[in-house]
Scaffold this motif. Structure first.
Motif, PDB file in Angstrom:
ATOM      1  N   GLN A 256      30.216 -32.613 -23.214  1.00 46.16           N
ATOM      2  CA  GLN A 256      29.800 -31.219 -23.277  1.00 46.16           C
ATOM      3  C   GLN A 256      29.261 -30.707 -21.947  1.00 46.16           C
ATOM      4  O   GLN A 256      28.782 -29.578 -21.868  1.00 46.16           O
ATOM      5  N   GLY A 257      29.365 -31.520 -20.935  1.00 44.57           N
ATOM      6  CA  GLY A 257      28.966 -31.083 -19.605  1.00 44.57           C
ATOM      7  C   GLY A 257      27.518 -31.352 -19.259  1.00 44.57           C
ATOM      8  O   GLY A 257      27.064 -30.972 -18.174  1.00 44.57           O
ATOM      9  N   TRP A 258      26.770 -32.009 -20.145  1.00 48.57           N
ATOM     10  CA  TRP A 258      25.374 -32.327 -19.845  1.00 48.57           C
ATOM     11  C   TRP A 258      25.297 -33.496 -18.882  1.00 48.57           C
ATOM     12  O   TRP A 258      26.009 -34.487 -19.032  1.00 48.57           O
ATOM     13  N   THR A 259      24.401 -33.376 -17.925  1.00 48.41           N
ATOM     14  CA  THR A 259      24.156 -34.462 -16.986  1.00 48.41           C
ATOM     15  C   THR A 259      22.881 -35.202 -17.382  1.00 48.41           C
ATOM     16  O   THR A 259      22.163 -34.801 -18.301  1.00 48.41           O
ATOM     17  N   ALA A 260      22.607 -36.272 -16.642  1.00 46.71           N
ATOM     18  CA  ALA A 260      21.375 -37.022 -16.890  1.00 46.71           C
ATOM     19  C   ALA A 260      20.154 -36.133 -16.683  1.00 46.71           C
ATOM     20  O   ALA A 260      19.150 -36.253 -17.400  1.00 46.71           O
ATOM     21  N   LEU A 261      20.227 -35.189 -15.723  1.00 46.63           N
ATOM     22  CA  LEU A 261      19.095 -34.298 -15.478  1.00 46.63           C
ATOM     23  C   LEU A 261      18.868 -33.357 -16.657  1.00 46.63           C
ATOM     24  O   LEU A 261      17.721 -33.064 -17.010  1.00 46.63           O
ATOM     25  N   HIS A 262      19.953 -32.873 -17.261  1.00 48.24           N
ATOM     26  CA  HIS A 262      19.802 -32.056 -18.472  1.00 48.24           C
ATOM     27  C   HIS A 262      18.986 -32.821 -19.518  1.00 48.24           C
ATOM     28  O   HIS A 262      18.070 -32.275 -20.143  1.00 48.24           O
ATOM     29  N   GLU A 263      19.350 -34.086 -19.684  1.00 49.21           N
ATOM     30  CA  GLU A 263      18.706 -34.901 -20.723  1.00 49.21           C
ATOM     31  C   GLU A 263      17.240 -35.160 -20.384  1.00 49.21           C
ATOM     32  O   GLU A 263      16.371 -35.109 -21.265  1.00 49.21           O
ATOM     33  N   ALA A 264      16.938 -35.421 -19.141  1.00 46.76           N
ATOM     34  CA  ALA A 264      15.556 -35.673 -18.728  1.00 46.76           C
ATOM     35  C   ALA A 264      14.706 -34.409 -18.867  1.00 46.76           C
ATOM     36  O   ALA A 264      13.548 -34.465 -19.302  1.00 46.76           O
ATOM     37  N   VAL A 265      15.284 -33.259 -18.511  1.00 41.42           N
ATOM     38  CA  VAL A 265      14.566 -31.987 -18.638  1.00 41.42           C
ATOM     39  C   VAL A 265      14.304 -31.669 -20.103  1.00 41.42           C
ATOM     40  O   VAL A 265      13.217 -31.194 -20.473  1.00 41.42           O
ATOM     41  N   CYS A 266      15.285 -31.929 -20.932  1.00 42.94           N
ATOM     42  CA  CYS A 266      15.144 -31.669 -22.366  1.00 42.94           C
ATOM     43  C   CYS A 266      13.947 -32.425 -22.942  1.00 42.94           C
ATOM     44  O   CYS A 266      13.289 -31.955 -23.866  1.00 42.94           O
ATOM     45  N   ARG A 267      13.666 -33.602 -22.379  1.00 48.62           N
ATOM     46  CA  ARG A 267      12.544 -34.427 -22.841  1.00 48.62           C
ATOM     47  C   ARG A 267      11.282 -34.243 -22.003  1.00 48.62           C
ATOM     48  O   ARG A 267      10.297 -34.936 -22.214  1.00 48.62           O
ATOM     49  N   ASN A 268      11.344 -33.309 -21.048  1.00 50.14           N
ATOM     50  CA  ASN A 268      10.178 -32.961 -20.219  1.00 50.14           C
ATOM     51  C   ASN A 268       9.611 -34.177 -19.481  1.00 50.14           C
ATOM     52  O   ASN A 268       8.409 -34.281 -19.257  1.00 50.14           O
ATOM     53  N   ASN A 269      10.483 -35.111 -19.105  1.00 53.17           N
ATOM     54  CA  ASN A 269      10.049 -36.326 -18.417  1.00 53.17           C
ATOM     55  C   ASN A 269      10.150 -36.096 -16.903  1.00 53.17           C
ATOM     56  O   ASN A 269      11.213 -36.275 -16.300  1.00 53.17           O
ATOM     57  N   LEU A 270       9.032 -35.705 -16.302  1.00 50.49           N
ATOM     58  CA  LEU A 270       9.035 -35.361 -14.881  1.00 50.49           C
ATOM     59  C   LEU A 270       9.283 -36.570 -13.995  1.00 50.49           C
ATOM     60  O   LEU A 270       9.878 -36.439 -12.913  1.00 50.49           O
ATOM     61  N   GLN A 271       8.847 -37.727 -14.438  1.00 49.28           N
ATOM     62  CA  GLN A 271       9.055 -38.924 -13.628  1.00 49.28           C
ATOM     63  C   GLN A 271      10.540 -39.202 -13.460  1.00 49.28           C
ATOM     64  O   GLN A 271      11.021 -39.462 -12.346  1.00 49.28           O
ATOM     65  N   ILE A 272      11.281 -39.139 -14.551  1.00 46.38           N
ATOM     66  CA  ILE A 272      12.731 -39.358 -14.468  1.00 46.38           C
ATOM     67  C   ILE A 272      13.392 -38.220 -13.704  1.00 46.38           C
ATOM     68  O   ILE A 272      14.321 -38.442 -12.914  1.00 46.38           O
ATOM     69  N   CYS A 273      12.932 -36.986 -13.932  1.00 45.11           N
ATOM     70  CA  CYS A 273      13.498 -35.848 -13.198  1.00 45.11           C
ATOM     71  C   CYS A 273      13.374 -36.060 -11.690  1.00 45.11           C
ATOM     72  O   CYS A 273      14.327 -35.812 -10.929  1.00 45.11           O
ATOM     73  N   GLN A 274      12.207 -36.510 -11.248  1.00 41.41           N
ATOM     74  CA  GLN A 274      11.986 -36.738  -9.826  1.00 41.41           C
ATOM     75  C   GLN A 274      12.892 -37.838  -9.295  1.00 41.41           C
ATOM     76  O   GLN A 274      13.472 -37.720  -8.207  1.00 41.41           O
ATOM     77  N   ILE A 275      13.045 -38.912 -10.067  1.00 42.30           N
ATOM     78  CA  ILE A 275      13.919 -40.019  -9.659  1.00 42.30           C
ATOM     79  C   ILE A 275      15.354 -39.529  -9.490  1.00 42.30           C
ATOM     80  O   ILE A 275      16.053 -39.865  -8.515  1.00 42.30           O
ATOM     81  N   LEU A 276      15.816 -38.705 -10.454  1.00 40.11           N
ATOM     82  CA  LEU A 276      17.193 -38.216 -10.413  1.00 40.11           C
ATOM     83  C   LEU A 276      17.411 -37.277  -9.232  1.00 40.11           C
ATOM     84  O   LEU A 276      18.438 -37.359  -8.538  1.00 40.11           O
ATOM     85  N   VAL A 277      16.469 -36.372  -9.002  1.00 42.04           N
ATOM     86  CA  VAL A 277      16.602 -35.433  -7.875  1.00 42.04           C
ATOM     87  C   VAL A 277      16.574 -36.189  -6.550  1.00 42.04           C
ATOM     88  O   VAL A 277      17.351 -35.887  -5.630  1.00 42.04           O
ATOM     89  N   ASP A 278      15.703 -37.179  -6.447  1.00 41.42           N
ATOM     90  CA  ASP A 278      15.663 -37.992  -5.225  1.00 41.42           C
ATOM     91  C   ASP A 278      16.980 -38.723  -5.007  1.00 41.42           C
ATOM     92  O   ASP A 278      17.347 -39.032  -3.863  1.00 41.42           O
ATOM     93  N   ALA A 279      17.685 -39.000  -6.092  1.00 41.19           N
ATOM     94  CA  ALA A 279      18.971 -39.705  -5.991  1.00 41.19           C
ATOM     95  C   ALA A 279      20.138 -38.752  -5.784  1.00 41.19           C
ATOM     96  O   ALA A 279      21.295 -39.180  -5.757  1.00 41.19           O
ATOM     97  N   GLY A 280      19.852 -37.442  -5.678  1.00 45.43           N
ATOM     98  CA  GLY A 280      20.918 -36.472  -5.393  1.00 45.43           C
ATOM     99  C   GLY A 280      21.355 -35.634  -6.568  1.00 45.43           C
ATOM    100  O   GLY A 280      22.408 -34.975  -6.495  1.00 45.43           O
ATOM    101  N   ALA A 281      20.602 -35.614  -7.650  1.00 51.69           N
ATOM    102  CA  ALA A 281      20.983 -34.803  -8.806  1.00 51.69           C
ATOM    103  C   ALA A 281      20.930 -33.319  -8.449  1.00 51.69           C
ATOM    104  O   ALA A 281      19.975 -32.854  -7.827  1.00 51.69           O
ATOM    105  N   LYS A 282      21.955 -32.561  -8.871  1.00 47.49           N
ATOM    106  CA  LYS A 282      22.000 -31.119  -8.623  1.00 47.49           C
ATOM    107  C   LYS A 282      21.179 -30.407  -9.699  1.00 47.49           C
ATOM    108  O   LYS A 282      21.396 -30.630 -10.891  1.00 47.49           O
ATOM    109  N   VAL A 283      20.260 -29.550  -9.258  1.00 42.83           N
ATOM    110  CA  VAL A 283      19.332 -28.930 -10.210  1.00 42.83           C
ATOM    111  C   VAL A 283      19.942 -27.735 -10.938  1.00 42.83           C
ATOM    112  O   VAL A 283      19.382 -27.266 -11.928  1.00 42.83           O
ATOM    113  N   SER A 284      21.083 -27.219 -10.486  1.00 42.26           N
ATOM    114  CA  SER A 284      21.662 -26.021 -11.107  1.00 42.26           C
ATOM    115  C   SER A 284      23.071 -26.251 -11.624  1.00 42.26           C
ATOM    116  O   SER A 284      23.837 -25.301 -11.801  1.00 42.26           O
TER     117      SER A 284
END
Length: 660
Positions: A256-284
């Motif tokens: 359905q086009g969801w990325t790992a960042l979508h899933e981390a945001v959905c669960r409000n897990n900032l620690q995982i969000c930060q790890i993903l962004v540091d690894a190059g996850a696109k925020v938009s």
């Protein structure tokens, strides 16, 4: 006839034999099987409750696992149920039973309570039993005696390697991969690799071992969910770090086009969000519906994740596939704090969704007064007008009186009308906010709108007709006092007399009130047939349909009062109705049909005599005085220096006691 024999599993397993057959003789084989399943499921539930009662020990929560969750001892674990290949029954309740032929069957009950057709129970592979208990020594012996068992899949395509990963048996994994290292990325029928199963079960040692042995971290399942996606779903921070350390693709999306960042945001897990962004996850990055992680945060009320995404450059005005913005979605779901954050970051409140509604519209519809108050200063009135609908309409439609009051105080036009396109969406072609309030029989909203200057005669169908049909005298009184047309008619159902009379024929006090306020009673006695014979009655539409709009009015002829009063639902009231109307007219001639009605009931003969001209001089004088003074002046008659008896006479109150 042979007796069906069904074994009911459980602590007190029972068999239905000949002695019980009289109770079940009417049941089919399928019904007996379903009965057995019901008993089996009930026994399973009782066993679960008993296990809790016996104080099953709790274990420390794994990442993503609820605190204090009961974990059954490893030796009590059962292998994954033998699901039919055509259906995924994850989360279903499994039970077993024995048919009369001795065949062991397995059945499932879905989460919604429906049953799945039973299937023969699959025998548990001895190697799987060994893996479940973690018996490495026995496993080695089985592998030596039967090497081919490593490549024999179950119905779901599970190999021994999948079972070892599923149950977190790292030593068993080591034994199996030493023999056949090429199986490390083998998939089940649902495209699940051992690595994905280990991640989904929070078996971190197995995850680390498989990655060290070269497992591909980007192989997805049938739904295109990667191990990284599953790790974010489970909120397992260490698994996320491991997968990224071994090269997992951070922006890979599911079906359905969801990325790992979508899933981390959905669960409000900032620690995982930060790890993903540091690894190059696109925020938009959007999913297949155009929903970005920011949209997910706004939609689900994840304020911390929202701030994190904005801080990392997410576009606050990005739109989903239906044109909705994050602000629109936050208003829709009543997330006040999210709205506050978005507005503080200059989110545009004037971007409309494809339906033309602005965030203010949806907030008014959902009835959140505080959000409406935040949006009013930043919403363009011109954009509201361009949408073809006022937030007042939506608040009135949903009976959100607090929001209605806030919008009125903010200066929104109480006489705003729907655009033609939006008006056509309603069968009665309603247009004003007042019509919505009256149609909902919302007295407080009606009073609020009238006091704010709402004009009651703008709609195709006058709101007064709706109020009269509902029988709400309070609403009728308010509308009449604010200038509603008491002689209004229905354009698509024309009558030779006011339609207001048609709707209150059974409610004489309301009829009298309308007549006191200028309703035309004389038109009820103007019949084109007069004393001549009338044609047979036509069938009329139900009064519930009288306010329905139709564009074809060419074939509609005017309905006369004598025809309406002759309908089956009204004719029993004909005498009293005519009696009241006669008090508001001078010399009139009753038509043949009205006379026929008055002749049908002996007590109505007095009414017939009352109608015979000439009318009493006192009645004619009263009609003349009414005509000279007019309705507005008559309403002030109480202030005139006249005898009380004369005032009551002019107001037709000498018969009030009789009517009530």
């Amino acid at each position: 006839m042979a007796v069906s024999r069904v074994t009911l599993p459980g602590p007190t397993s029972a068999t239905l034999g000949s002695e019980d057959y009289s109770l079940y003789s009417s049941l089919t084989e399928e019904e007996l099987i379903e009965l057995a399943i019901e008993h089996s499921l009930a026994d399973a539930n009782r066993s679960s409750v008993q296990a809790v009662a016996n104080k099953t020990p709790t274990v420390p929560s794994a990442p993503g696992q609820a605190s204090g969750q009961h974990c059954p001892p490893r030796q009590q674990m059962v292998p994954p149920p033998a699901y039919p290949p055509s259906e995924n029954l994850e989360g279903a309740t499994q039970s077993s039973f024995v048919t009369r032929n001795g065949q062991r069957m397995v059945a499932w009950r879905r989460y919604d309570g429906t049953l799945v057709l039973p299937q023969p129970e699959e025998e548990v592979n001895p190697m799987i039993k060994v893996i479940m208990t973690g018996d490495v020594k026995t496993l080695k012996e089985l592998v030596k005696s039967d090497p081919d068992s490593l490549t024999k899949p179950s119905k779901e395509g599970w190999l021994a390697l999948h079972e070892a990963a599923y149950y977190g048996q790292t030593e068993c994994l080591d034994v199996l991969l030493r023999i056949q290292p090429g199986m490390i990325n083998k998939r089940t029928l649902r495209e699940q690799t051992p690595l994905l199963l280990a991640v989904a079960r929070d078996k971190l040692p197995c995850v680390r071992y498989l990655l060290e042995k070269g497992a591909d971290p980007d192989i997805a399942n049938r739904d295109r969910e990667t191990p990284l996606y599953k790790a974010c779903e489970r909120e397992n921070v260490r698994a996320v770090e491991l997968l990224l350390q071994y090269g997992s693709e951070v922006n890979k999306s599911c079906i359905q086009g969801w990325t790992a960042l979508h899933e981390a945001v959905c669960r409000n897990n900032l620690q995982i969000c930060q790890i993903l962004v540091d690894a190059g996850a696109k925020v938009s990055i959007p999913n297949m519906y155009g929903i970005t992680p920011l949209f997910v945060a706004a939609q689900s009320g994840r304020v911390e994740a929202l701030r994190f995404l904005i801080k990392n450059g997410a576009d606050v005005n990005s739109q989903a596939g239906d044109g909705a913005t994050a602000l629109y979605e936050a208003c829709k779901n009543a997330h006040e704090e999210v709205v506050k954050v978005l507005l503080s970051q200059n989110a545009d409140a004037n971007i409309a969704a494809k339906g033309g509604l602005l965030p203010l519209h949806i907030a008014a519809q959902r009835g959140n007064d505080r959000i409406v108050s935040m949006l009013i200063p930043v919403t363009s009135r011109a954009r509201v007008r361009r949408s073809g609908i006022s937030p007042l309409h939506l608040a009135a439609e949903r009976n959100k009186n607090d929001v209605l009051e806030t919008l009125i105080e903010a200066g929104f036009d109480v006489n705003a009308t729907l655009s033609p396109d939006r008006s056509k969406m309603y069968e009665d072609r309603r247009s004003t906010v007042l019509y919505f309030a009256v149609c909902n029989n919302n007295i407080d909203a009606t009073a609020m709108l009238l006091e704010a200057g709402a004009y009651p005669n703008l709609d195709t169908f006058n709101p007064l007709l709706v109020a009269v049909r509902q029988g709400c005298i309070k609403t009728v009184t308010m509308l009449v006092e604010h200038g509603a047309n008491v002689n209004s008619c229905i354009p698509t159902h024309p009558t030779s007399f006011p339609a207001t009379i048609m709707f209150c024929m059974k409610y004489l006090p309301m009829l009298k009130y309308l007549l006191d306020n200028g309703c035309d009673a004389e038109s009820c006695f103007q019949c084109e047939y007069g004393s001549r014979p009338h044609p047979p009655l036509k069938m009329f539409r139900s009064q519930r349909d009288d306010l329905r709009y139709t564009s074809d009015t060419s074939s509609i002829t005017k309905v006369q009062f004598c025809e309406m009063v002759s309908t089956p639902s009204v004719y029993r009231w004909a005498g009293p109705i005519i009696d009241v109307l006669l008090d508001y007219v001078g010399n009139v001639q009753l038509c043949a049909r009205l006379i026929e009605h008055l002749d049908s009931y002996e007590d109505w003969s007095v009414i017939k005599e009352k109608s015979v001209p000439p009318r009493p001089l006192m009645q004619l004088c009263r009609m003349k005085i009414h005509k000279i003074l007019g309705i507005k002046r008559l309403k002030l008659v109480d202030t005139l220096p006249l005898p009380g008896r004369l005032i009551k006479y002019l107001k037709h109150e000498e018969r009030a006691t009789k009517l009530t």
